[in-house]
Every structure is written in C-alpha cells, then in structure tokens.
Design a protein around this motif. Sequence first.
Motif, PDB file in Angstrom:
ATOM      1  N   ALA A   1       8.362  -1.577   5.670  1.00 38.61           N
ATOM      2  CA  ALA A   1       9.800  -1.803   5.822  1.00 38.61           C
ATOM      3  C   ALA A   1      10.614  -0.565   5.477  1.00 38.61           C
ATOM      4  N   THR A   2      10.082   0.287   4.613  1.00 38.05           N
ATOM      5  CA  THR A   2      10.848   1.449   4.151  1.00 38.05           C
ATOM      6  C   THR A   2      10.333   2.776   4.690  1.00 38.05           C
ATOM      7  N   ALA A   3       9.283   2.748   5.480  1.00 38.25           N
ATOM      8  CA  ALA A   3       8.690   3.983   6.008  1.00 38.25           C
ATOM      9  C   ALA A   3       9.634   4.670   6.984  1.00 38.25           C
ATOM     10  N   PRO A   4       9.684   6.001   6.939  1.00 35.72           N
ATOM     11  CA  PRO A   4      10.452   6.717   7.947  1.00 35.72           C
ATOM     12  C   PRO A   4       9.769   6.557   9.312  1.00 35.72           C
ATOM     13  N   VAL A   5      10.569   6.422  10.350  1.00 39.21           N
ATOM     14  CA  VAL A   5      10.002   6.184  11.679  1.00 39.21           C
ATOM     15  C   VAL A   5      10.512   7.237  12.653  1.00 39.21           C
ATOM     16  N   LEU A   6       9.598   8.021  13.175  1.00 39.11           N
ATOM     17  CA  LEU A   6       9.922   8.937  14.267  1.00 39.11           C
ATOM     18  C   LEU A   6       9.202   8.428  15.516  1.00 39.11           C
ATOM     19  N   THR A   7       7.867   8.347  15.414  1.00 41.13           N
ATOM     20  CA  THR A   7       7.087   7.797  16.525  1.00 41.13           C
ATOM     21  C   THR A   7       6.588   6.388  16.212  1.00 41.13           C
ATOM     22  N   GLY A   8       6.573   6.014  14.932  1.00 41.12           N
ATOM     23  CA  GLY A   8       6.060   4.717  14.511  1.00 41.12           C
ATOM     24  C   GLY A   8       4.603   4.756  14.102  1.00 41.12           C
ATOM     25  N   ALA A   9       3.919   5.872  14.327  1.00 41.25           N
ATOM     26  CA  ALA A   9       2.489   5.958  14.020  1.00 41.25           C
ATOM     27  C   ALA A   9       2.227   5.854  12.516  1.00 41.25           C
ATOM     28  N   TYR A  10       3.040   6.533  11.725  1.00 37.39           N
ATOM     29  CA  TYR A  10       2.864   6.469  10.264  1.00 37.39           C
ATOM     30  C   TYR A  10       3.047   5.039   9.782  1.00 37.39           C
ATOM     31  N   GLN A  11       4.115   4.411  10.204  1.00 39.31           N
ATOM     32  CA  GLN A  11       4.424   3.044   9.786  1.00 39.31           C
ATOM     33  C   GLN A  11       3.298   2.081  10.188  1.00 39.31           C
ATOM     34  N   LYS A  12       2.819   2.201  11.414  1.00 35.93           N
ATOM     35  CA  LYS A  12       1.758   1.313  11.899  1.00 35.93           C
ATOM     36  C   LYS A  12       0.429   1.539  11.190  1.00 35.93           C
ATOM     37  N   SER A  13       0.237   2.748  10.648  1.00 35.29           N
ATOM     38  CA  SER A  13      -1.049   3.064  10.023  1.00 35.29           C
ATOM     39  C   SER A  13      -1.173   2.549   8.591  1.00 35.29           C
ATOM     40  N   ILE A  14      -0.090   2.072   8.006  1.00 31.15           N
ATOM     41  CA  ILE A  14      -0.128   1.602   6.613  1.00 31.15           C
ATOM     42  C   ILE A  14      -0.872   0.266   6.563  1.00 31.15           C
ATOM     43  N   HIS A  15      -1.897   0.201   5.720  1.00 28.04           N
ATOM     44  CA  HIS A  15      -2.716  -1.006   5.618  1.00 28.04           C
ATOM     45  C   HIS A  15      -3.438  -1.051   4.265  1.00 28.04           C
ATOM     46  N   ARG A  16      -3.896  -2.254   3.912  1.00 27.58           N
ATOM     47  CA  ARG A  16      -4.716  -2.440   2.708  1.00 27.58           C
ATOM     48  C   ARG A  16      -6.173  -2.290   3.108  1.00 27.58           C
ATOM     49  N   LEU A  17      -6.907  -1.502   2.354  1.00 22.60           N
ATOM     50  CA  LEU A  17      -8.335  -1.362   2.629  1.00 22.60           C
ATOM     51  C   LEU A  17      -9.048  -2.649   2.225  1.00 22.60           C
ATOM     52  N   GLU A  18      -9.913  -3.139   3.075  1.00 24.75           N
ATOM     53  CA  GLU A  18     -10.642  -4.379   2.783  1.00 24.75           C
ATOM     54  C   GLU A  18     -11.662  -4.188   1.668  1.00 24.75           C
ATOM     55  N   GLU A  19     -12.318  -3.050   1.658  1.00 24.95           N
ATOM     56  CA  GLU A  19     -13.332  -2.781   0.639  1.00 24.95           C
ATOM     57  C   GLU A  19     -12.663  -2.318  -0.655  1.00 24.95           C
ATOM     58  N   VAL A  20     -13.085  -2.881  -1.775  1.00 25.12           N
ATOM     59  CA  VAL A  20     -12.572  -2.448  -3.072  1.00 25.12           C
ATOM     60  C   VAL A  20     -13.598  -1.533  -3.732  1.00 25.12           C
ATOM     61  N   ASP A  21     -13.121  -0.723  -4.674  1.00 24.89           N
ATOM     62  CA  ASP A  21     -14.031   0.154  -5.409  1.00 24.89           C
ATOM     63  C   ASP A  21     -14.945  -0.676  -6.301  1.00 24.89           C
ATOM     64  N   GLY A  22     -15.982  -0.071  -6.794  1.00 22.24           N
ATOM     65  CA  GLY A  22     -16.933  -0.745  -7.672  1.00 22.24           C
ATOM     66  C   GLY A  22     -16.306  -1.295  -8.938  1.00 22.24           C
ATOM     67  N   ASP A  23     -15.182  -0.716  -9.356  1.00 24.45           N
ATOM     68  CA  ASP A  23     -14.505  -1.203 -10.567  1.00 24.45           C
ATOM     69  C   ASP A  23     -13.408  -2.213 -10.251  1.00 24.45           C
ATOM     70  N   GLY A  24     -13.285  -2.623  -8.979  1.00 21.08           N
ATOM     71  CA  GLY A  24     -12.308  -3.629  -8.593  1.00 21.08           C
ATOM     72  C   GLY A  24     -10.983  -3.078  -8.117  1.00 21.08           C
ATOM     73  N   THR A  25     -10.859  -1.757  -8.033  1.00 20.68           N
ATOM     74  CA  THR A  25      -9.607  -1.143  -7.597  1.00 20.68           C
ATOM     75  C   THR A  25      -9.375  -1.390  -6.116  1.00 20.68           C
ATOM     76  N   ASN A  26      -8.154  -1.795  -5.770  1.00 13.19           N
ATOM     77  CA  ASN A  26      -7.743  -2.006  -4.386  1.00 13.19           C
ATOM     78  C   ASN A  26      -6.886  -0.829  -3.952  1.00 13.19           C
ATOM     79  N   HIS A  27      -6.865  -0.545  -2.648  1.00  9.51           N
ATOM     80  CA  HIS A  27      -6.124   0.610  -2.134  1.00  9.51           C
ATOM     81  C   HIS A  27      -5.284   0.238  -0.925  1.00  9.51           C
ATOM     82  N   VAL A  28      -4.125   0.897  -0.826  1.00 10.62           N
ATOM     83  CA  VAL A  28      -3.296   0.859   0.369  1.00 10.62           C
ATOM     84  C   VAL A  28      -3.308   2.273   0.927  1.00 10.62           C
ATOM     85  N   ASP A  29      -3.459   2.383   2.238  1.00 11.13           N
ATOM     86  CA  ASP A  29      -3.626   3.691   2.866  1.00 11.13           C
ATOM     87  C   ASP A  29      -2.696   3.826   4.062  1.00 11.13           C
TER      88      ASP A  29
END
Length: 112
Positions: free
Chosen positions: A43-71
């Motif tokens: 919702a807050t991403a800058p949009v020029l082409t929309g590629a950056y905004q569309k690429s934002i997602h939560r990674l399904e796999e978590v780290d071995g220590d339970g850490t979750n990531h958004v990329d």
Amino acid sequence: MATQVSVDVEPDYEAIEFELPLDDGVQADMRQRMDAVVTVAKATAPVLTGAYQKSIHRLEEVDGDGTNHVDAAVDYAYYVEHGTTQRDRNGRAIHRPHYTLGHALDAAGGDH
C-alpha cells in the motif's frame, strides 16, 4: 500460627529460545503478522512501473530458528529501500530512500 508458602519458578530458557518459535501456533501468528507487513508495504510502496510493488511477498519457508521473512524480489529493491547517492546538479538527492519494508514492519508492530 503463621505459615509461609514459597514457590520457585525456573523458566526453561532453552525451550523458549529453540522450541517455542517453531510451535505451530507461534508460526501461524508470525505468518499473519508478516502478511500484514506485506499489505502495508504494497500500500505504501512507490510505484513507477509497479514491478517493485508486485514483487513484495512473504517467503513461505522459514529459517531453522523460526524467523519469517518478507522480500521484495526485484534486483533494484535495495535502492528503493535505501536510496542512492546520486545527486542532481543542485546537489539534491535524486533517488531518496523510501524504507518501505522497514516502515511496514514498524506499522505491523514488528521489530527489526
């Protein structure tokens, strides 16, 4: 006649540090929180082409220590997040930092 009852509680720090983050309930909560981060970031991403905004997602796999990531999975995401040192002829920054993911994490109540 007075009586005294004393209870000693010793936390299992190893279980808290290594087992609790991997608990299914904790991971479900983390996924929900990271999905909120994705929503705010898009919702807050800058949009020029929309590629950056569309690429934002939560990674399904978590780290071995339970850490979750958004990329943000575009090759220039670092520059959108942190800006560049490029300046115009008047010395003004051309590509200012947006801190999109960092601000989204703050808005969702996260810690980074």
